[in-house]
Design a protein around this motif. Structure first.
Motif, mmCIF file in Angstrom:
data_model
loop_
_atom_site.group_PDB
_atom_site.id
_atom_site.type_symbol
_atom_site.label_atom_id
_atom_site.label_comp_id
_atom_site.label_asym_id
_atom_site.label_seq_id
_atom_site.Cartn_x
_atom_site.Cartn_y
_atom_site.Cartn_z
ATOM 1 N N ALA A 89 -27.914 81.470 133.315
ATOM 2 C CA ALA A 89 -29.257 81.352 133.891
ATOM 3 C C ALA A 89 -30.128 80.435 133.055
ATOM 4 C CB ALA A 89 -29.896 82.733 134.001
ATOM 5 N N LEU A 90 -29.959 80.495 131.747
ATOM 6 C CA LEU A 90 -30.712 79.608 130.859
ATOM 7 C C LEU A 90 -30.358 78.151 131.132
ATOM 8 C CD1 LEU A 90 -32.544 79.033 128.437
ATOM 9 C CD2 LEU A 90 -30.610 79.552 126.930
ATOM 10 N N ALA A 91 -29.072 77.876 131.318
ATOM 11 C CA ALA A 91 -28.638 76.500 131.575
ATOM 12 C C ALA A 91 -29.133 75.997 132.921
ATOM 13 C CB ALA A 91 -27.111 76.423 131.504
ATOM 14 N N VAL A 92 -29.144 76.874 133.931
ATOM 15 C CA VAL A 92 -29.552 76.478 135.277
ATOM 16 C C VAL A 92 -31.074 76.366 135.404
ATOM 17 C CG1 VAL A 92 -29.644 77.226 137.692
ATOM 18 C CG2 VAL A 92 -27.494 77.364 136.423
ATOM 19 N N CYS A 93 -31.784 77.381 134.883
ATOM 20 C CA CYS A 93 -33.235 77.475 135.124
ATOM 21 C C CYS A 93 -34.103 77.043 133.946
ATOM 22 C CB CYS A 93 -33.604 78.922 135.483
ATOM 23 S SG CYS A 93 -32.706 79.579 136.898
ATOM 24 N N GLY A 94 -33.495 76.914 132.774
ATOM 25 C CA GLY A 94 -34.291 76.653 131.576
ATOM 26 C C GLY A 94 -35.182 75.438 131.655
ATOM 27 N N TRP A 95 -34.701 74.377 132.296
ATOM 28 C CA TRP A 95 -35.480 73.142 132.344
ATOM 29 C C TRP A 95 -36.711 73.283 133.220
ATOM 30 C CZ3 TRP A 95 -34.058 70.030 128.636
ATOM 31 C CH2 TRP A 95 -34.690 68.779 128.533
ATOM 32 N N ASP A 96 -36.718 74.284 134.100
ATOM 33 C CA ASP A 96 -37.855 74.490 134.996
ATOM 34 C C ASP A 96 -38.843 75.531 134.473
ATOM 35 O OD1 ASP A 96 -36.829 72.680 136.906
ATOM 36 O OD2 ASP A 96 -35.494 74.242 137.683
ATOM 37 N N LEU A 97 -38.501 76.186 133.363
ATOM 38 C CA LEU A 97 -39.405 77.179 132.776
ATOM 39 C C LEU A 97 -40.470 76.480 131.943
ATOM 40 C CD1 LEU A 97 -36.795 79.882 131.706
ATOM 41 C CD2 LEU A 97 -38.412 79.995 133.607
ATOM 42 N N PRO A 98 -41.602 77.149 131.674
ATOM 43 C CA PRO A 98 -42.674 76.520 130.886
ATOM 44 C C PRO A 98 -42.180 76.047 129.525
ATOM 45 C CG PRO A 98 -43.462 78.534 131.925
ATOM 46 C CD PRO A 98 -41.986 78.495 132.166
ATOM 47 N N ASP A 99 -42.559 74.834 129.178
ATOM 48 C CA ASP A 99 -42.192 74.268 127.872
ATOM 49 C C ASP A 99 -42.945 75.027 126.788
ATOM 50 O OD1 ASP A 99 -41.732 72.717 125.619
ATOM 51 O OD2 ASP A 99 -41.825 70.829 126.724
ATOM 52 N N ALA A 100 -42.204 75.589 125.833
ATOM 53 C CA ALA A 100 -42.819 76.368 124.755
ATOM 54 C C ALA A 100 -42.898 75.586 123.455
ATOM 55 C CB ALA A 100 -42.048 77.678 124.539
ATOM 56 N N GLY A 101 -42.617 74.290 123.509
ATOM 57 C CA GLY A 101 -42.719 73.473 122.309
ATOM 58 C C GLY A 101 -41.412 73.401 121.559
ATOM 59 N N ARG A 102 -41.514 73.297 120.247
ATOM 60 C CA ARG A 102 -40.318 73.165 119.409
ATOM 61 C C ARG A 102 -40.286 74.188 118.272
ATOM 62 N NH1 ARG A 102 -39.610 70.789 123.209
ATOM 63 N NH2 ARG A 102 -38.986 68.622 123.595
ATOM 64 N N GLU A 103 -41.370 74.909 118.092
ATOM 65 C CA GLU A 103 -41.443 75.842 116.963
ATOM 66 C C GLU A 103 -40.910 77.222 117.344
ATOM 67 O OE1 GLU A 103 -42.326 75.019 113.874
ATOM 68 O OE2 GLU A 103 -42.451 72.971 114.656
ATOM 69 N N PRO A 104 -40.136 77.855 116.455
ATOM 70 C CA PRO A 104 -39.610 79.196 116.740
ATOM 71 C C PRO A 104 -40.742 80.208 116.937
ATOM 72 C CG PRO A 104 -38.524 78.213 114.828
ATOM 73 C CD PRO A 104 -39.702 77.341 115.152
ATOM 74 N N LEU A 105 -40.548 81.128 117.849
ATOM 75 C CA LEU A 105 -41.528 82.192 118.090
ATOM 76 C C LEU A 105 -41.151 83.399 117.236
ATOM 77 C CD1 LEU A 105 -41.685 81.846 121.986
ATOM 78 C CD2 LEU A 105 -43.359 81.014 120.331
ATOM 79 N N TYR A 106 -41.488 83.333 115.957
ATOM 80 C CA TYR A 106 -41.136 84.424 115.054
ATOM 81 C C TYR A 106 -41.999 85.661 115.314
ATOM 82 C CZ TYR A 106 -38.599 80.910 112.321
ATOM 83 O OH TYR A 106 -37.748 79.915 111.907
ATOM 84 N N LEU A 107 -43.288 85.457 115.529
ATOM 85 C CA LEU A 107 -44.292 86.514 115.719
ATOM 86 C C LEU A 107 -44.510 87.359 114.476
ATOM 87 C CD1 LEU A 107 -43.644 87.815 119.347
ATOM 88 C CD2 LEU A 107 -44.853 85.776 118.578
ATOM 89 N N ARG A 108 -43.661 87.187 113.485
ATOM 90 C CA ARG A 108 -43.821 87.866 112.199
ATOM 91 C C ARG A 108 -43.645 86.839 111.095
ATOM 92 N NH1 ARG A 108 -39.548 92.323 113.307
ATOM 93 N NH2 ARG A 108 -40.721 94.098 114.112
#
Length: 221
Positions: A181-200
């Motif tokens: 699903a990531l390979a098929v739909c990933g390009w159409d999902l909102p671009d989150a940039g390039r930085e990891p989302l650590y949240l901590r």
């Protein structure tokens, strides 16, 4: 017959387990995952190679790469994102970073939920990473990291639902990110940039003060 000009997309996500997917357009060609959370460094590159070989492709044929940015643990995310960046740089192809929770939301939205819902994954330390989504699967809040009791009381899917079934409003739905699903739909999902989302903040940080090595009066020599 598959359109020869349809981009070949390589997908990588290490926010929970090590996952790789390969798709040409909406056709999933191959997927591979390893659940050992401690094997990100050793297993990711061989897994990419195995996924490509299974589809009869090579890294030279990949047109673009999509990578999950988390949220997730520091080491796992760093390995996946760095690998994707290196491959994209060497091949001089496009790279897109997305929130990994968005993939699970897309998987669940395919079953046509009729209300808002939450995607939650295990953040360890008795917490979860989570985000809130509309019925169409688009994120409306988050991602966050918090105690499971602080998550909105909405239908909840994702790996976190298995870890805290008594503290989240658990419903039937995906419990693991599907790399296909990531390979098929990933390009159409909102671009989150390039930085990891650590949240901590990472556990290992540089000290803010230098330790004094001066001899104090009265201290033993």
């Amino acid at each position: 017959m598959t359109d020869a000009y349809t981009p070949l997309t390589l997908a990588i996500d290490t926010s929970t387990v090590v996952s790789v997917g390969l798709a040409r357009g909406t056709q999933v060609l191959s997927t591979a995952s390893i659940e050992d959370r401690m094997a990100h460094v050793e297993q990711l590159t061989p897994l990419v190679r195995r996924c490509l070989e299974s589809a009869g492709e090579s890294i030279g044929a990949v047109d673009r790469i999509v990578v999950g940015l988390g949220p997730g643990p520091f080491t796992g995310l760093r390995v996946g994102i760095a690998t994707a960046q290196v491959l994209a740089s060497v091949r001089k192809i496009e790279l897109r970073g997305i929130c990994s929770l968005d993939v699970l939301a897309t998987q669940y939205a395919a079953s046509t939920p009729d209300q808002e819902f939450v995607v939650a994954t295990d953040a360890r330390r008795r917490e979860v990473y989570w985000a809130r989504y509309g019925a169409a699967g688009r994120r409306t809040d988050g991602p966050h990291v918090s105690n499971p009791d602080d998550v909105p009381r909405l239908p909840t899917v994702g790996p976190g639902a298995e870890v805290y079934p008594d503290r989240l409003l658990v419903v039937d739905g995906p419990r693991a990110l599907d790399p296909g699903a990531l390979a098929v739909c990933g390009w159409d999902l909102p671009d989150a940039g390039r930085e990891p989302l650590y949240l901590r903040r990472p556990d290992a940080v540089e000290p803010t003060r230098r330790k004094s090595v001066l001899h104090h009066r009265g201290a033993p020599r």
